[in-house]
Design an enzyme around this catalytic site. Sequence first.
Site: not given
Length: 196
Positions: A17, A22, A68, A70, A116
Amino acid sequence: MSSIKLIVGLANPGAEYAQTRHNAGAWYVDLLAERHNQSLKEESKFFGYTARLNLAGQDIRLLVPATFMNLSGKAVAAMASFYRILPEEILVAHDELDILPGMAKLKLGGGNGGHNGLKDIQNKLGNNPNFYRLRIGIGHPGDKSKVTGFVLGKPPASEQTLIDNAIDESIRCTEVLLNEGMTKAMNRLHAFKASA
């Protein structure tokens, strides 16, 4: 002048990631640390990676949650509670679909825009939305159904350059925020538009 004690960069953990849109908030915090000859180190009691800087004469903690996206609030709330930091002393940097690459905006409080990470932070801070946000533009794929794939995708080189330039200006404007206050920082940052 604004009193910020904690600057948070939102991200998803792991190498897969690291270069995705993001994670733009973490790119900003990593660069901020690097510019001040610091590097983030894992601190398990805060569920993330942390560093400490002196910025504009203020003692500031940096945090990139290792959870993560969220679940970002867990790390933010742990650090805020430990150091007795109020929501209005926190700046959260995050990717923003509603702003084009090459631009960034500051705001205090407001909604979460469906993000989120912001949603969880607000919940874990006792449902208090009154923290600063640095919204780093990543653009929008144009269709709601494509958003997840878009934010978890890597920007092409031309877009990455625009995002990097906006992050660079955001770092300069962070100093303005701390030294001269929100209005001056907003006026400068909101007038900035990187060109390819």
